[in-house]
Design an enzyme around this catalytic site. Structure first.
Site, PDB file in Angstrom:
ATOM      1  CE1 TYR A 181      80.837 141.507  39.838  1.00 53.68           C
ATOM      2  CE2 TYR A 181      78.941 142.966  39.890  1.00 53.68           C
ATOM      3  CZ  TYR A 181      79.892 142.272  39.174  1.00 53.68           C
ATOM      4  OH  TYR A 181      79.899 142.337  37.809  1.00 53.68           O
ATOM      5  CE  LYS A 225      83.429 143.356  37.967  1.00 50.71           C
ATOM      6  NZ  LYS A 225      84.322 142.817  36.912  1.00 50.71           N
TER       7      LYS A 225
END
Lengths: 241, 241
Positions: free
Chosen positions: A134, A138
């Site tokens: 994750y 980003k």
């Protein structure tokens, strides 16, 4: 017109009232529970669908891109559609539509390994150290933001948003408290990010917590973001009361 | 056993003789023109196919990941299979197979905008500034490398490889000459990267060109990479002759 992607999410749904001075377009995969206010219009769209995102950004001056899978435990297969393909779709569609400012919701998980090892204060200028795939997606968004900001008319503000619980109970986890972002400070942060005179920047988005884990000087000077709330005071007040 | 992905490419095909002390497994989409030597085995595989990559890394101690679309003008749609999905496949398959060292071919295009603006010397510790979506996918690889290096047994060396023309004629473009990586220096660089005692690092991979655009100190001290060739001397010799 300001587009909010991920408008049905925890941050998106809270943000609507903080941006009530703007005409807003709200987009998410499922907006069946969303009651638009007079300044709002809604459009269901999947981030992974380029044509849908191109339509969503049409006529917008700014985009607040909150959409995507928000789970630090998500697998690559969960992330690939919303956080990878969806990311490109939002940036490229925004460029094509002549959007001037894209505010990208990054995360403290981009430097999560530094947090875990207690290497504070963590600054947005230093090396990244994602704690999850994750966080890796980003970091990709920040790289893409930098690319678009230097190779198109799109200016990009990346916010490594901390721990946002909305109006819900603040949990008593010391580590998380240091990353807390209050509802009013979220409003201050996004409003500052929409209007600041910057071409590109990466900033931590947390409240004025003590002790502070992040170097907030850049957000203060470049965005004019002045957080007010402090998780330690809130906790002290609650304990006293 | 060392796996080379992209073994049919310009760097991959040159590298085979520089790594002749190893047993090599060569992989690429099309190896029909590849004649394996006694220390080599070949396996055709598509980076975007996880099962194929999982098979390719099986039994390998190290991976030199050169595969992917090498074009700075590639579109996202060209890059997404080999440089995004393929990237994850190689990292994750390597982790699953217990590979100890992954050498990732990144690129100077990760900081290409700094080069273009003449902000030299460029160091691998500073902020990225991709000049292309190709550069953005390589920044993704560096982020993924950092993640895997801190969350698995895989150690990762990222090399921002400069301008590699193989045995071909050196072109007289001043900018490119400063990014030149000679064939012998490529061998030194990859050999150093396979054995250096590092958990994670990002380094520029160029020859000892004068003037030098990049901060090469980290590659020298951490990898023990000592480049020897210099594009300006080569050019002077050719002009004299």
């Amino acid at each position: 017109m300001v587009l909010i992607t991920g408008a049905a999410g925890r941050i998106g749904s809270t943000l609507r009232s903080a941006l009530s001075q703007y005409r807003l377009r709200l987009t998410d995969r499922d907006l069946s529970d969303c009651e638009p206010k007079p300044n709002e219009e809604i459009l269901e769209a999947d981030l992974a669908d380029f044509a849908a995102m191109r339509q969503a950004v049409e006529g917008c001056d700014a985009v607040v891109h909150l959409g995507g899978n928000p789970s630090p435990s998500a697998t690559w297969w969960d992330l690939k559609g919303p956080n990878v393909d969806g990311l490109y779709n939002v940036f490229e569609a925004s460029r094509q539509a002549g959007v001037r400012r894209l505010v990208f919701a990054s995360t403290n998980h981009v430097t999560g390994m530094l947090d875990e090892r207690g290497e504070w204060p963590v600054g947005a200028q230093g090396p990244i150290a994602p704690d999850s795939l994750y966080g890796v997606t980003k970091a990709l968004g920040e790289a893409m933001g930098r690319y678009y900001s230097e190779n198109s008319d799109l200016s990009v503000v990346c916010l490594r948003i901390g721990w946002f619980t909305g109006e819900h109970q603040l949990l008593d986890n010391e580590g998380w408290l240091r990353m807390w972002l209050s509802v009013p400070d979220l409003g201050r942060l996004i409003n500052a990010s929409l209007t600041a005179d910057v071409r590109f920047g990466i900033y931590y988005g947390v409240s004025a917590n003590t002790p502070m884990r992040y170097d907030m000087e850049k957000a203060r000077t470049e965005l004019g973001y002045e957080p007010i709330d402090d998780s330690s005071k809130l906790l002290a007040d609650r304990t006293d009361g």
